[in-house]
Design an enzyme around this catalytic site. Structure first.
Site, PDB file in Angstrom:
ATOM      1  N   PHE A 162       0.803  -1.227   0.000  1.00 42.30           N
ATOM      2  CA  PHE A 162       0.000   0.000   0.000  1.00 42.30           C
ATOM      3  C   PHE A 162       0.831   1.271   0.000  1.00 42.30           C
ATOM      4  O   PHE A 162       0.334   2.339  -0.364  1.00 42.30           O
ATOM      5  CB  PHE A 162      -0.905   0.029   1.244  1.00 42.30           C
ATOM      6  N   LYS A 186      -1.304  -7.484  -8.833  1.00 40.76           N
ATOM      7  CA  LYS A 186      -2.244  -7.536  -7.717  1.00 40.76           C
ATOM      8  C   LYS A 186      -1.951  -6.340  -6.825  1.00 40.76           C
ATOM      9  O   LYS A 186      -1.055  -6.361  -5.990  1.00 40.76           O
ATOM     10  CB  LYS A 186      -2.087  -8.835  -6.938  1.00 40.76           C
ATOM     11  N   GLU A 189      -5.182  -4.068  -1.692  1.00 40.74           N
ATOM     12  CA  GLU A 189      -6.613  -3.790  -1.559  1.00 40.74           C
ATOM     13  C   GLU A 189      -6.876  -2.495  -0.784  1.00 40.74           C
ATOM     14  O   GLU A 189      -7.988  -1.950  -0.835  1.00 40.74           O
ATOM     15  CB  GLU A 189      -7.324  -4.959  -0.865  1.00 40.74           C
ATOM     16  N   SER A 239       5.529  -7.257   4.093  1.00 39.42           N
ATOM     17  CA  SER A 239       6.122  -7.576   5.402  1.00 39.42           C
ATOM     18  C   SER A 239       6.971  -8.835   5.307  1.00 39.42           C
ATOM     19  O   SER A 239       6.780  -9.680   4.419  1.00 39.42           O
ATOM     20  CB  SER A 239       5.020  -7.774   6.439  1.00 39.42           C
ATOM     21  N   CYS A 294       9.988   1.250   3.522  1.00 37.94           N
ATOM     22  CA  CYS A 294      10.990   0.300   3.997  1.00 37.94           C
ATOM     23  C   CYS A 294      12.377   0.913   4.057  1.00 37.94           C
ATOM     24  O   CYS A 294      13.296   0.303   4.594  1.00 37.94           O
ATOM     25  CB  CYS A 294      10.995  -0.954   3.128  1.00 37.94           C
ATOM     26  N   GLU A 394      10.386  -3.997  13.379  1.00 39.65           N
ATOM     27  CA  GLU A 394       9.918  -3.001  12.418  1.00 39.65           C
ATOM     28  C   GLU A 394       8.625  -2.358  12.924  1.00 39.65           C
ATOM     29  O   GLU A 394       7.623  -3.035  13.132  1.00 39.65           O
ATOM     30  CB  GLU A 394       9.676  -3.638  11.051  1.00 39.65           C
TER      31      GLU A 394
END
Length: 529
Positions: A162, A186, A189, A239, A294, A394
């Protein structure tokens, strides 16, 4: 979840985000959708389809047929030509796309425009692939030649997060397409609106139906994409736990995969660093994009007496205001992320850390203005122990953990002992000091006086093998993606040496007379092809 027909908007005027297959927007076979929320105010801004394996089967079968024509009936130069048209269209619609990113991700407008620009930078790189993807040809011994060439893999899939709705999908898609593959994307969402609009631009640029497709959905869609026998390779960014699952699932199927996971990026500030530049850069690295990248600074290790630097960082971070305008900071993506970030701050307090700047009051500030949303401000924590959770795990939010060390070796020990291997940077004005750290950091993307050391094309992006930052094969984007999305085919050939008869003459050689003697003009192309 609500069953909806495939229209641009539902009865309430909310945008429906459906699959994009064979050049058309089509509803998922499940006829199920989930809400897409604006993280700034928690309002519904769209509903995204939840696809099943049936939808994936349709998309992959279409892509498989389209890819054969795409690879065999077009040249790499022709494919790059279409990508040039897409590049121009993205530039033309940059502000529209950035506005969608602000709406669904929460970035400020400056960051959103940069998201679009960085994505388009990879499109630009893909346009240069006719010059970069050439094979080699060499005579290796008498009458023997070796040649290599690149062949596309077929149908490839890209599963994206995202935090960068435009840039990360474009790390892979343009390169894969120009090299002759068909793509199944993909999107997350949580942020499907930006790529939905970009699908229109692919069509407007003239890409054939079926070479670029999008499947919406969650875990079921991802698993169906990975498992499909006609999907030759998968890229994933997300992740670490999910990246590991994706890589292992692909490996069990002998399928090429690069899966990038999380990070715990360390910045080391030496006493000789340039105060103003370092404090500004560290602040931007830690709190830009609300810390949801990241490459964000997560841990700052101060070597020696650095009170002035720390105070400057706190001062600059405290001036950041909530919002979507330039220099402001947006919300985090959803309630789950907000709750997770809060838990790290609260745990640090319990362990005796000092909260030098507390961003937890942002939510009350925004709610008092009836805004709502997932607001948490810049937070700076001075830790007493390197074993605190926020020092080791993280957080993925606007939290900077600070720890004071006595020596360079102490700083390196902390950085080297973390399980991630994504990025690390050192702040110094001495080249020898910089070399000492860059030769000892345990990470693959290093910076000197740069808190966000993102490699730019043709250099590739990727964490260190054997850490929680990278699973699978190769790197993503740049020349790593060129290698990932093709097979190198090697051809070794030997032809018999044929000596033509002395009387043999090329049929189209032009002749002329000099002083009565017949001459041949071998450089004349008249009548020849």
């Amino acid at each position: 979840m609500n069953g909806k027909k495939d229209t641009n908007d539902d009865s309430s005027g909310v945008t429906l985000v459906t699959n994009y297959i064979n050049g058309k927007f089509v509803p998922p076979s499940t006829n199920e959708y989930m809400d897409v929320l604006n993280p700034s105010n928690s309002q519904v801004i769209g509903r995204v389809g939840l696809s099943s394996s049936t939808d994936v089967d349709e998309a992959v079968d279409i892509a498989h047929q389209a890819q054969k024509m795409w690879a065999n009936n077009t040249t790499i130069k022709q494919r790059a030509g279409l990508m040039m048209k897409l590049h121009a269209l993205i530039q033309q619609h940059a502000h529209e796309l950035a506005s969608l990113i602000v709406l669904e991700n929460g970035k400020n407008m400056t960051e959103a425009l940069a998201d679009v620009a960085k994505g388009n930078e990879t499109v630009e790189y893909a346009c240069s692939l006719p010059q970069l993807a050439q094979g080699k040809n060499l005579q290796v011994s008498s009458q023997v030649h070796c040649q290599d060439l690149r062949q596309p893999l077929g149908v490839v899939a890209s599963i994206v997060p995202f935090n960068f709705p435009c840039m990360v999908p474009f790390w892979t898609t343009p390169i894969a397409l120009v090299l002759g593959n068909a793509v199944i994307l993909k999107p997350s969402e949580k942020v499907p609106l930006t790529m939905r609009r970009i699908a229109d631009l692919f069509q407007q640029a003239g890409f054939p139906d079926g070479v670029f497709n999008m499947i919406q959905g969650t875990k079921d869609a991802v698993n169906a994409i990975i498992d499909h026998p006609k999907v030759s390779a998968v890229t994933f960014v997300g992740s670490s736990p999910v990246a590991k699952l994706v890589a292992n699932r692909c490996r069990a199927l002998d399928k090429r995969c690069t899966a990038l996971g999380g990070a715990k990026n360390h910045l080391v500030a030496l006493p000789d660093c340039e105060l103003d530049g370092a404090s500004s850069d560290i602040t931007v690295s830690a709190f830009g994009c609300s810390g949801q990248r990241c490459m964000a600074a997560s841990v700052l290790l101060l070597v020696g007496d650095q009170e002035r630097l720390l105070q400057e960082i706190v001062n600059k971070a405290s001036k950041i205001q909530p919002g979507s305008e330039p220099t402001q900071m947006g919300p985090v993506i959803d309630t789950a992320s907000y709750t997770k970030i809060l838990s790290y701050i609260e745990d640090a307090e319990k362990q005796g850390a000092t909260i030098l700047l507390d961003g937890r009051n942002w939510k009350n500030k925004m709610e008092n203005g009836n805004v709502g949303g997932n607001w948490i401000g810049p937070t700076v924590i001075l830790h007493q122990s390197p074993e605190d959770k926020a020092m080791k795990e993280e957080v993925f939010g606007p939290v900077l953990s600070v720890y004071k060390v006595e020596s360079w070796e102490d700083a390196i020990d902390i950085e080297n002992n973390n399980p991630f291997g994504n990025a690390a940077s050192v702040y110094t004005t001495n080249g020898g000091n910089a070399d000492w750290f860059t030769s000892r950091f345990r990470a693959s993307m290093l910076g000197v006086n740069i808190g966000i050391p993102v490699p730019r094309e043709p250099f590739s992006f990727g964490g260190l093998y054997g850490t929680k930052s990278k699973f699978g094969d190769m790197d993503i984007t740049g020349d790593g993606a060129m290698e990932f999305f093709t097979n190198r085919i090697k051809i070794t050939s030997k032809w018999p040496l044929v000596k033509p008869p002395a009387s043999r003459k090329r049929p189209h050689d032009a002749t002329f007379s000099i002083d009565g003697q017949q001459q041949t003009d071998s450089a004349n192309f008249a009548g020849q092809m």
